[in-house]
Design an enzyme around this catalytic site. Structure first.
Site, mmCIF file in Angstrom:
data_model
loop_
_atom_site.group_PDB
_atom_site.id
_atom_site.type_symbol
_atom_site.label_atom_id
_atom_site.label_comp_id
_atom_site.label_asym_id
_atom_site.label_seq_id
_atom_site.Cartn_x
_atom_site.Cartn_y
_atom_site.Cartn_z
ATOM 1 N N ASP A 85 -13.397 -1.894 -28.103
ATOM 2 C CA ASP A 85 -13.612 -0.453 -28.216
ATOM 3 C C ASP A 85 -14.683 -0.172 -29.281
ATOM 4 O O ASP A 85 -14.457 -0.449 -30.460
ATOM 5 C CB ASP A 85 -12.271 0.207 -28.595
ATOM 6 N N SER A 128 -8.017 0.845 -25.864
ATOM 7 C CA SER A 128 -8.850 1.921 -26.396
ATOM 8 C C SER A 128 -8.021 2.819 -27.309
ATOM 9 O O SER A 128 -6.809 2.663 -27.410
ATOM 10 C CB SER A 128 -9.492 2.715 -25.253
ATOM 11 N N CYS A 129 -8.706 3.758 -27.939
ATOM 12 C CA CYS A 129 -8.127 4.649 -28.928
ATOM 13 C C CYS A 129 -6.800 5.232 -28.429
ATOM 14 O O CYS A 129 -6.736 5.672 -27.294
ATOM 15 C CB CYS A 129 -9.091 5.788 -29.220
ATOM 16 N N PRO A 130 -5.747 5.276 -29.201
ATOM 17 C CA PRO A 130 -5.661 4.923 -30.628
ATOM 18 C C PRO A 130 -5.139 3.515 -30.884
ATOM 19 O O PRO A 130 -4.821 3.179 -32.011
ATOM 20 C CB PRO A 130 -4.634 5.941 -31.140
ATOM 21 N N MET A 131 -5.021 2.700 -29.832
ATOM 22 C CA MET A 131 -4.296 1.438 -29.952
ATOM 23 C C MET A 131 -4.872 0.436 -30.958
ATOM 24 O O MET A 131 -4.108 -0.217 -31.672
ATOM 25 C CB MET A 131 -4.109 0.800 -28.573
#
Lengths: 208, 81
Positions: B44, B17-20
């Site tokens: 995501d 999930s964010c920011p990956m």
């Protein structure tokens, strides 16, 4: 730019002695008009000055002041994302923000159960001994279940991407930490003036 | 969907999930040559807006296409320079 202004005022001073139309005729006889090569050189000079003033890339400066588990995330998420956008990122960690850079303590950040009305327990219960541990465990479980990156992962990723993490020297001394306590790659020996300089040069400045 | 471009590499960030998704896309793009297209597989939902915004705001990359399948969001990003 300063040169341009002084040139202009010098030109004006000259017109006091000579009538305006005569002056322009005398200043610019056809054979003394700047040559193409001179103009090209001037353009190059101005472009160099512009490049120097602009310094190329975009910059972001974040001041991280909080060390709770929830508040450790925003600076790291924004720093790594900005690095992905090509920003040159500096994060200056001061006061409790220092915990995020502390190799040992960053793995044990706590979530406060009091002072947050969104917590599932009323403050009177949340204030009981051990409740911070409970809410922290709840949050850690949510983070793991949701595959959200850990603080350590975000920090290592950001370091890999070239984010500069700075640990405020005054707070290091205040907390009695040692420079070796921080992750490899963290900059120590910096203070507010360094942070201010970064903020002045940055396109985005944030205090978290 | 039949792509009108060759995929040079596929990045699987399913589950992340964010920011990956954005951060790993950036790292993967760095390893490609100009003109090559990276395929990114994500779960995501925020990656639809985030990778679009990232590609728009980042020099040297271009979003070629985005598709929404069964819980998987696929993004195609070209390295332009």
């Amino acid at each position: 730019m300063g040169t341009d202004t002084s040139d202009a005022s010098a030109g004006e001073a000259q017109t006091e002695d000579v009538p305006a139309d005569e002056a322009s005729a005398e200043d610019m006889p056809a054979d003394e008009a700047p040559s193409r090569a001179e103009l090209a050189a001037r353009v190059d000079e101005l472009e160099d000055a512009l490049a120097e003033a602009d310094d190329g890339g975009k910059k972001m400066s974040i001041i991280a002041t909080k060390g709770t588990l929830d508040m450790a995330y925003p600076p790291l998420i924004l720093a790594s994302t900005a690095a992905a956008f090509g920003y040159e990122v500096t994060v200056f960690h001061t006061f409790w923000g220092l915990e995020i850079l502390h190799e040992e303590r960053s793995k044990d950040l706590k979530l406060s159960s009091v002072g947050n009305p969104n917590m599932p327990v009323p403050n009177a219960v949340a204030a009981l001994p051990g409740m911070d541990r409970v809410t922290t465990k709840m949050m850690e479980k949510k983070i793991a279940d949701n595959d959200t990156a850990t603080i350590e992962e975000l920090l290592e990723t950001s370091l890999d991407m070239g984010v500069e993490f700075q640990a405020c020297q005054m707070t290091i001394d205040l907390m009695g930490y040692d420079e070796d306590d921080f992750y490899d790659g963290v900059t120590t020996g910096v203070g507010a003036a360094t942070a201010l300089q970064d903020m002045a040069e940055a396109d985005i400045q944030l205090l978290v | 969907m039949s792509a009108e471009f060759d995929i040079a590499e596929t990045l699987d960030v399913k589950g992340a999930s964010c920011p990956m998704p954005v951060v790993k896309t950036k790292s993967a793009i760095d390893g490609l040559a100009a003109g090559e297209v990276l395929e990114v597989l994500a779960t995501d939902p925020g990656s639809m807006s985030d990778i679009d915004g990232w590609a728009d705001g980042t020099e040297g990359v271009e979003l070629v296409d985005q598709t929404e399948g069964d819980d998987v969001y696929t993004h195609y990003v070209r390295k332009t320079e």
